[in-house]
Enzyme design. Structure first.
Site, PDB file in Angstrom:
ATOM      1  N   TYR A  13      86.869  46.894  11.275  1.00 11.38           N
ATOM      2  CA  TYR A  13      86.887  46.552   9.545  1.00 11.38           C
ATOM      3  C   TYR A  13      87.641  47.486   9.264  1.00 11.38           C
ATOM      4  CZ  TYR A  13      84.355  47.351   4.614  1.00 11.38           C
ATOM      5  OH  TYR A  13      84.366  47.783   3.452  1.00 11.38           O
ATOM      6  N   ILE A  14      88.361  48.276   8.808  1.00 15.03           N
ATOM      7  CA  ILE A  14      88.793  49.342   8.065  1.00 15.03           C
ATOM      8  C   ILE A  14      90.394  48.462   9.012  1.00 15.03           C
ATOM      9  CG2 ILE A  14      89.881  51.504   7.389  1.00 15.03           C
ATOM     10  CD1 ILE A  14      87.250  52.546   7.538  1.00 15.03           C
ATOM     11  N   PHE A  82      92.626  54.252  14.195  1.00  7.65           N
ATOM     12  CA  PHE A  82      91.070  53.683  14.250  1.00  7.65           C
ATOM     13  C   PHE A  82      89.779  53.870  15.007  1.00  7.65           C
ATOM     14  CE2 PHE A  82      94.297  51.577  11.257  1.00  7.65           C
ATOM     15  CZ  PHE A  82      93.605  51.531   9.267  1.00  7.65           C
ATOM     16  N   SER A 126      86.435  61.416   7.981  1.00 14.08           N
ATOM     17  CA  SER A 126      85.611  60.975   7.049  1.00 14.08           C
ATOM     18  C   SER A 126      85.674  62.291   6.150  1.00 14.08           C
ATOM     19  CB  SER A 126      84.614  60.789   8.037  1.00 14.08           C
ATOM     20  OG  SER A 126      83.116  60.678   7.413  1.00 14.08           O
ATOM     21  N   ALA A 127      84.423  61.944   4.830  1.00 17.20           N
ATOM     22  CA  ALA A 127      84.030  62.948   4.628  1.00 17.20           C
ATOM     23  C   ALA A 127      83.323  63.602   4.838  1.00 17.20           C
ATOM     24  CB  ALA A 127      83.305  61.736   3.114  1.00 17.20           C
ATOM     25  N   TYR A 150      78.594  63.215  15.374  1.00 15.00           N
ATOM     26  CA  TYR A 150      80.205  62.281  14.654  1.00 15.00           C
ATOM     27  C   TYR A 150      80.902  62.678  13.707  1.00 15.00           C
ATOM     28  CZ  TYR A 150      82.119  58.606  11.275  1.00 15.00           C
ATOM     29  OH  TYR A 150      83.526  58.499  11.065  1.00 15.00           O
ATOM     30  N   LYS A 154      84.908  63.979  14.477  1.00 10.20           N
ATOM     31  CA  LYS A 154      85.371  64.069  13.541  1.00 10.20           C
ATOM     32  C   LYS A 154      86.480  65.393  12.648  1.00 10.20           C
ATOM     33  CE  LYS A 154      86.302  59.595  12.841  1.00 10.20           C
ATOM     34  NZ  LYS A 154      87.114  58.653  13.116  1.00 10.20           N
ATOM     35  N   TYR A 178      87.350  59.796   4.566  1.00  7.75           N
ATOM     36  CA  TYR A 178      87.331  58.210   3.891  1.00  7.75           C
ATOM     37  C   TYR A 178      85.958  59.103   3.802  1.00  7.75           C
ATOM     38  CZ  TYR A 178      89.913  55.876   7.474  1.00  7.75           C
ATOM     39  OH  TYR A 178      91.250  55.530   8.384  1.00  7.75           O
ATOM     40  N   PHE A 179      85.704  58.335   2.449  1.00  9.55           N
ATOM     41  CA  PHE A 179      84.132  58.511   1.631  1.00  9.55           C
ATOM     42  C   PHE A 179      83.684  57.035   2.243  1.00  9.55           C
ATOM     43  CE2 PHE A 179      83.507  62.290  -0.568  1.00  9.55           C
ATOM     44  CZ  PHE A 179      84.886  63.175  -0.567  1.00  9.55           C
ATOM     45  N   ARG A 293      65.766  58.947   4.520  1.00 10.04           N
ATOM     46  CA  ARG A 293      65.905  59.326   6.202  1.00 10.04           C
ATOM     47  C   ARG A 293      66.958  60.676   5.903  1.00 10.04           C
ATOM     48  NH1 ARG A 293      70.791  55.442   7.049  1.00 10.04           N
ATOM     49  NH2 ARG A 293      72.506  56.907   5.404  1.00 10.04           N
ATOM     50  N   ASP A 296      70.540  62.843   4.800  1.00  9.22           N
ATOM     51  CA  ASP A 296      70.925  61.909   4.026  1.00  9.22           C
ATOM     52  C   ASP A 296      70.357  63.466   2.837  1.00  9.22           C
ATOM     53  OD1 ASP A 296      71.134  59.424   4.584  1.00  9.22           O
ATOM     54  OD2 ASP A 296      70.101  58.844   3.332  1.00  9.22           O
TER      55      ASP A 296
HETATM   56  N1  UFG Z   1      70.326  53.696   2.157  1.00  6.60           N
HETATM   57  C1  UFG Z   1      69.461  53.072   2.211  1.00  6.60           C
HETATM   58  N2  UFG Z   1      69.037  52.028   2.874  1.00  6.60           N
HETATM   59  C2  UFG Z   1      69.700  51.607   4.252  1.00  6.60           C
HETATM   60  C3  UFG Z   1      71.098  52.326   4.267  1.00  6.60           C
HETATM   61  C4  UFG Z   1      71.468  53.539   2.831  1.00  6.60           C
HETATM   62  O1  UFG Z   1      68.570  53.240   0.768  1.00  6.60           O
HETATM   63  O2  UFG Z   1      69.114  50.594   4.272  1.00  6.60           O
HETATM   64  C5  UFG Z   1      70.840  54.592   1.438  1.00  6.60           C
HETATM   65  C6  UFG Z   1      70.979  55.713   2.191  1.00  6.60           C
HETATM   66  O3  UFG Z   1      70.182  56.512   1.453  1.00  6.60           O
HETATM   67  C7  UFG Z   1      72.174  56.706   1.622  1.00  6.60           C
HETATM   68  C8  UFG Z   1      73.125  55.930   0.936  1.00  6.60           C
HETATM   69  O4  UFG Z   1      72.226  54.030   1.107  1.00  6.60           O
HETATM   70  O5  UFG Z   1      72.111  56.969   0.350  1.00  6.60           O
HETATM   71  C9  UFG Z   1      74.547  55.269   1.621  1.00  6.60           C
HETATM   72  O6  UFG Z   1      74.075  54.580   2.814  1.00  6.60           O
HETATM   73  P1  UFG Z   1      75.300  54.421   3.884  1.00  6.60           P
HETATM   74  O7  UFG Z   1      74.529  54.824   5.456  1.00  6.60           O
HETATM   75  O8  UFG Z   1      76.199  53.363   3.790  1.00  6.60           O
HETATM   76  O9  UFG Z   1      76.263  55.329   4.442  1.00  6.60           O
HETATM   77  P2  UFG Z   1      76.322  56.913   4.318  1.00  6.60           P
HETATM   78  O10 UFG Z   1      76.830  57.963   3.344  1.00  6.60           O
HETATM   79  O11 UFG Z   1      75.050  57.824   4.554  1.00  6.60           O
HETATM   80  O12 UFG Z   1      77.384  57.902   5.466  1.00  6.60           O
HETATM   81  C10 UFG Z   1      78.850  56.773   5.570  1.00  6.60           C
HETATM   82  C11 UFG Z   1      79.174  56.474   6.883  1.00  6.60           C
HETATM   83  C12 UFG Z   1      79.301  57.826   7.507  1.00  6.60           C
HETATM   84  C13 UFG Z   1      80.134  58.381   6.466  1.00  6.60           C
HETATM   85  C14 UFG Z   1      79.856  58.946   5.267  1.00  6.60           C
HETATM   86  C15 UFG Z   1      80.888  59.624   4.606  1.00  6.60           C
HETATM   87  O13 UFG Z   1      78.077  55.815   7.537  1.00  6.60           O
HETATM   88  O14 UFG Z   1      79.817  57.357   8.586  1.00  6.60           O
HETATM   89  O15 UFG Z   1      79.694  57.787   4.632  1.00  6.60           O
HETATM   90  O16 UFG Z   1      80.931  60.184   2.994  1.00  6.60           O
HETATM   91  F1  UFG Z   1      80.420  59.897   7.768  1.00  6.60           F
END
Ligand code: UFG
Length: 337
Positions: A13-14, A82, A126-127, A150, A154, A178-179, A293, A296
């Site tokens: 992807y990236i 990557f 990663s952040a 994970y 990193k 990355y964020f 989750r 989070d």
């Molecule tokens: N979320 C939902 N429902 C879903 C999926 C996600 O509500 O089905 C919410 C999560 O609770 C969170 C937000 O959407 O509040 C973003 O969730 P993501 O899973 O998309 O991303 P994360 O912030 O949890 O994690 C991502 C990457 C990691 C990385 C991190 C760095 O997956 O690899 O950002 O900030 F390390």
């Protein structure tokens, strides 16, 4: 800028978006990818977008002989690394696999680079290395803590690079934290469309928009945020790709390492993202509020000032543009074009 750059994981992807940004900036790009999480047609699509054929070697990053053969075939000026596994939940179930691929792969790559006399590397961090951040926006010197395997891989990788650089001044490492990457290329030809049920918000929303998944489950609406849902710093993947180009330009120009956050500095909630995707696809996407989750955090966004000041990097694309480009890519993909 000119030079030949190896992109490990360059079909992902990236990686694939960065390949385009580098080719457009004048670099020659060679891809190494095992295609475990990339579509086989990505190299052809890169050629359609850039008009340039991109040499692509199918190889596992841990395969020392295979990696050495690629270095024997091409003379590289730098590497962007990557190739790694990236699912937080899976990393807790299969920690040794994650350490093997992410840290073992990095060691194999560094060995091959050293033998070939290539000492410039941009590294995908990663952040996630900030854990549960105490200061917002999160600066690069915030405390580091691994909340998942994970994240540990990193953090360990960053430390491996620091040890190598301390022992040999020829190394120049660009570490990019990355964020939350989101969106797709403006051509609609490449983007993120994981094979399995997505863990991340954006690809999940895309599947709800196509009707493949019934609804989004919002993981908690009782967070300490304006609408109660989690807030993240989503960065358009084309902005992220531009950040890699700037990092590489700087490494090649100075041969000095650096470390930067790549984010926008702005937070967007889950419900705001759901609404933006609904506007992009033209219908109100269904959702339910579920429990939080595990692991989070409530709110999380970058301090992007250092990257702007020292690299001239600024991520400008909005969540609207992320959702619109994601949807354009998904529609094309589903239409078979
Ligand atoms: N979320 C939902 N429902 C879903 C999926 C996600 O509500 O089905 C919410 C999560 O609770 C969170 C937000 O959407 O509040 C973003 O969730 P993501 O899973 O998309 O991303 P994360 O912030 O949890 O994690 C991502 C990457 C990691 C990385 C991190 C760095 O997956 O690899 O950002 O900030 F390390």
């Amino acid at each position: 800028m000119s030079g030949r750059i190896l992109l490990t994981g360059g079909a992902g992807y990236i990686g694939s978006h960065t390949a385009i940004a580098l080719i457009e900036a004048g670099y020659d790009v060679v891809i190494l990818d095992d295609f475990s999480n990339a579509r086989p047609d990505v190299p052809d699509r890169l050629e359609m977008i850039t008009g340039r054929s991109v040499p692509c070697h199918r190889c596992d990053i841990r395969d020392a002989a295979g990696v050495a053969a690629i270095f024997a075939r091409h003379r590289f000026d730098a590497v962007v690394h990557f190739a790694a596994k990236k699912a937080v939940g899976e990393s807790m179930e299969r920690p040794l696999d994650y350490i093997n691929v992410n840290c073992g792969g990095l060691l194999t790559l560094l060995g091959a680079m050293q033998r070939a006399g290539v000492f410039r590397l941009v590294f995908s961090s990663s952040a996630t290395v900030y854990g549960l951040p105490k200061v917002l926006p999160v600066p690069e010197d915030a405390p580091l803590v691994a909340e998942s395997t994970y994240a540990w891989t990193k953090l360990a990788s960053e430390q491996i690079l620091a040890q190598a650089a301390a022992a040999d001044p020829r190394w120049a490492f660009g570490i990019l934290r990355y964020f939350n990457p989101a969106g797709a290329h403006g051509s609609g030809l490449i983007g993120e469309d994981p094979r399995d049920i997505p863990n991340n918000l954006m690809p999940y929303l895309a599947r709800v928009a196509t009707g493949e998944l019934a609804r989004l489950e919002v993981f908690g609406d009782d967070y300490n945020t304006p609408d109660g849902t989690g807030v993240r710093d989503y960065i358009h993947v084309e902005d992220l790709a531009a950040g890699h180009r700037l990092s590489l330009d700087d490494l090649i120009a100075t041969d000095r390492g650096h470390l930067f956050n790549l984010g926008t500095g702005k937070g967007t909630s889950v419900l705001e993202m759901l609404r933006a995707y609904s506007r992009a696809c033209g219908r109100d996407l269904p959702y339910v509020i579920g429990p939080r989750r595990a692991g989070d955090v409530d709110i999380y966004y970058a301090d992007p000032a250092k990257a702007e000041r020292e690299l001239g990097f600024r991520a400008t694309r909005t969540p609207e543009e992320m959702c619109a480009s994601s949807w354009a890519f998904i529609l094309r993909r589903r239409n078979g074009s």
